[in-house]
Design an enzyme around this catalytic site. Sequence first.
Site, PDB file in Angstrom:
ATOM      1  N   GLU A 183      26.740 -28.500  62.819  1.00 34.85           N
ATOM      2  CA  GLU A 183      25.546 -28.506  63.684  1.00 34.85           C
ATOM      3  C   GLU A 183      25.840 -28.104  65.122  1.00 34.85           C
ATOM      4  O   GLU A 183      25.234 -28.625  66.055  1.00 34.85           O
ATOM      5  CB  GLU A 183      24.904 -29.904  63.694  1.00 34.85           C
ATOM      6  N   GLU A 252      21.928 -30.987  54.519  1.00 30.91           N
ATOM      7  CA  GLU A 252      21.637 -32.414  54.772  1.00 30.91           C
ATOM      8  C   GLU A 252      20.142 -32.658  54.651  1.00 30.91           C
ATOM      9  O   GLU A 252      19.376 -32.363  55.567  1.00 30.91           O
ATOM     10  CB  GLU A 252      22.094 -32.834  56.175  1.00 30.91           C
TER      11      GLU A 252
HETATM   12  C1  GAL Z   1      23.335 -34.856  61.402  1.00 29.84           C
HETATM   13  C2  GAL Z   1      24.840 -34.815  61.297  1.00 29.84           C
HETATM   14  C3  GAL Z   1      25.344 -35.857  60.303  1.00 29.84           C
HETATM   15  C4  GAL Z   1      24.698 -37.182  60.584  1.00 29.84           C
HETATM   16  C5  GAL Z   1      23.192 -37.028  60.548  1.00 29.84           C
HETATM   17  C6  GAL Z   1      22.431 -38.285  60.841  1.00 29.84           C
HETATM   18  O1  GAL Z   1      22.923 -34.294  62.573  1.00 29.84           O
HETATM   19  O2  GAL Z   1      25.288 -33.552  60.886  1.00 29.84           O
HETATM   20  O3  GAL Z   1      26.733 -35.939  60.390  1.00 29.84           O
HETATM   21  O4  GAL Z   1      25.115 -37.620  61.824  1.00 29.84           O
HETATM   22  O5  GAL Z   1      22.798 -36.124  61.517  1.00 29.84           O
HETATM   23  O6  GAL Z   1      22.737 -39.250  59.930  1.00 29.84           O
END
Ligand code: GAL
Length: 851
Positions: A183, A252
Amino acid sequence: MASKEILLLVLCWGLVVLATTSFGANVTYDHRAVVIGGKRRVLISGSIHYPRSTPEMWPDLIQKSKDGGLDVIETYVFWNLHEPVRNQYNFEGRYDLVKFVKLVAEAGLYVHLRIGPYVCAEWNYGGFPLWLHFIPGIQFRTDNEPFKAEMQRFTAKIVDMMKQEKLYASQGGPIILSQIENEYGNIDSAYGAAGKSYIKWAAGMALSLDTGVPWVMCQQSDAPDPIINTCNGFYCDQFTPNSNNKPKMWTENWSGWFLSFGGAVPYRPVEDLAFAVARFFQRGGTFQNYYMYHGGTNFDRTSGGPFISTSYDYDAPLDEYGLIRQPKWGHLKDLHKAIKLCEAALVATDPTYPSLGPNLEATVYKTGSGLCSAFLANIGTNSDVTVKFNGNSYLLPAWSVSILPDCKNVVFNTAKINSVTLVPSFSRQSLQVAADSSDAIGSGWSYINEPVGISKDDAFTKPGLLEQIKTTADQSDYLWYSLSTNIKADEPLLEDGSKTVLHVQSLGHALHAFINGKLVAFAGSGYGSSSNAKVTVDFPIALAPGKNTFDLLSLTVGLQNYGAFYEKTGAGITGPVQLKGSGNGTNIDLSSQQWTYQTGLKGEELNFPSGSSTQWDSKSTLPKLQPLVWYKTTFDAPAGSEPVAIDFTGMGKGEAWVNGQSIGRYWPTYVSQNGGCTDPCNYRGAYSSNKCLKNCGKPSQSLYHVPRSWLKSSGNTLVLFEEIGGDPTKISFVTKQLGSSLCSHVTDSHPLPVDMWGSDSKIQRKPGPVLSLECPNPNQVISSIKFASFGTPLGTCGSFSRGRCSSARSLSVVRQACVGSKSCSIGVSVNTFGDPCKGVMKSLAVEASCT
Ligand code: GAL
């Protein structure tokens, strides 16, 4: 066993081993999908972070992921665990990455290895080892030579390890993808041109490692070719990759959200999560990962922050303890099957979007060879709509997607849950203190007081106030700031000593103030919060003429893990520290005095967490509600094999160890705000991290997971370090199990269970929807029906009631079909129950017990 059977078994076993351990495939991609062994694939993935559970839990977590319909397990790699000291590596126990990857392979699943090595992940310092900070000239995550050299060294180390073990798909292993960085695109503008060149470098560096499988960068719209830029978020249907040659991938999909100490508990309704997934595949996606599928536990001091809780449950389909969360797990499993029924069409062609009307969307995947799959979405949040598609009518509930694997029949709708609901139950047991306990005070506990202020030889004195993280290098949460100063008898401050105020400003995260050896009464502690770590306190204190000592215990609660330049975020008492007189305006600034510093506690130095010291006092009265006490007891493990937690209600704040292993920070006294909870929560409409919260006004976390494998049946040692004050005799054990009660609620407009897809063509009359029940544990049967009503039942699992319309046969029909069986299925229609109210939409709600 006959020898023929043995031979057959051996043969079968050989086949299984072959089938599960050899992936031997070339992995590439094109604009539609990841291509494995020449075949485009629809892939469902889920994140499990190996150090957030134990190796003993891994096989079960992986199996439940597979049973839930996953093809891929995604994990980060946690640099700070693997290289705690520069050039000294640790890949043992919970850190055994190779073992984890091999277990995933044995289950026949693929791996997406997100090396980072920056990971964010609510993990201490975003996964970077703290020593990195002390390398001269280093700047993190930018075009900086010292940083790049370290990042490359670690990334190459991991890739080499994987290669040596032949774990890349190109070598016959399970790893089909790897991620570099994480990110960065969200924050790169803060780094200017150096950020841009850093990403180019990171891409080139990764490619040079020659893994033979594709690399991805998430949230990086300028990811250089051939690296695939992927999407993270609660929804990614609107995302498009930066080249038409790359597939649309979602690394994600947040299945819930993380918990902070001081926060309410976030959850994400499965109807919305399923909607997000279905929308993604509807709009051309072919790879989707749940972050998290199993969240687990932030053992030790691994949680990031500040203020990330020890539980990392995340409302994931597998709960913190590894139990399936229903109906989330089951509804997603059905969704995955529905999507897989469309796989051939999805990967064969680009979709078309025939128009349906405002807030409605039809998507059709139709090939020349006769394949056809479609998705129908109602993205409106208020009204259910009946639409016409290919000449047929379909009822689309608000905020839902229907999946039609044959462009005609609905196999699944995201808002209609066929899966059972299981309400987990907790059994409580008081701490079983070993019978031979030799303590004289009858409590089962012994203790040691941690000295207030400086007690270690490595303490040092410096003028002025020091930043905490640079001082402790995160060797401990604790840093003492101590000062002894003489207050003259004629000091104007003492004119009204009772009203002197100690003013302390700290960057966070928490602070306990001791004056003349005593924790300042009532308000002697201050805390920041996850939204503002800073602590500013004004403690009323009583000073005496002569020598006064100020011992300020400053502590961190997980180091910052997110944001541009996050590694520069400081902590600790950076001042000012002042004594303020009442009324008369006098003020003594103590900030630039000679402060004495001590990193960590005496008890940490003497390894009290192991429990083995000779100093444990069991002969005098157990101190209760006193700050800075180490406690120890011996206990028997709760009977059975269910997951175990300690309920720390009664304690204040600290850390706990079982048989020498840290189960993490506990803080049951940090209570979430009173308002802002919505339980239940309307799943219709865009989700955000604070949309659905529960547990308001209650401790953010009172239960703390103790992995079963860390326990012996008896003679276990529990050590606590309590900072503020608590009563350890109040703590208890809890075991968690899937409740013996299961519920299901299916309407007469639900699609058939996805497992029955295709069977209806063989049946003359098209069967109606079906309610299925199955006991969660293998040796159980349905023993009773607590509730059954076909008609217009009301309420939710545990509180169902009959509505105005209910078939008189409801209970007897369901009893007949289910009692005494492990599972049962009942047609939800007037054919089964008769019609208690003509012309009304009906449903069947059942609550059953298994024993
Ligand atoms: C994203 C990040 C993850 C985790 C998630 C929130 O931005 O890539 O590692 O932090 O947010 O749980």
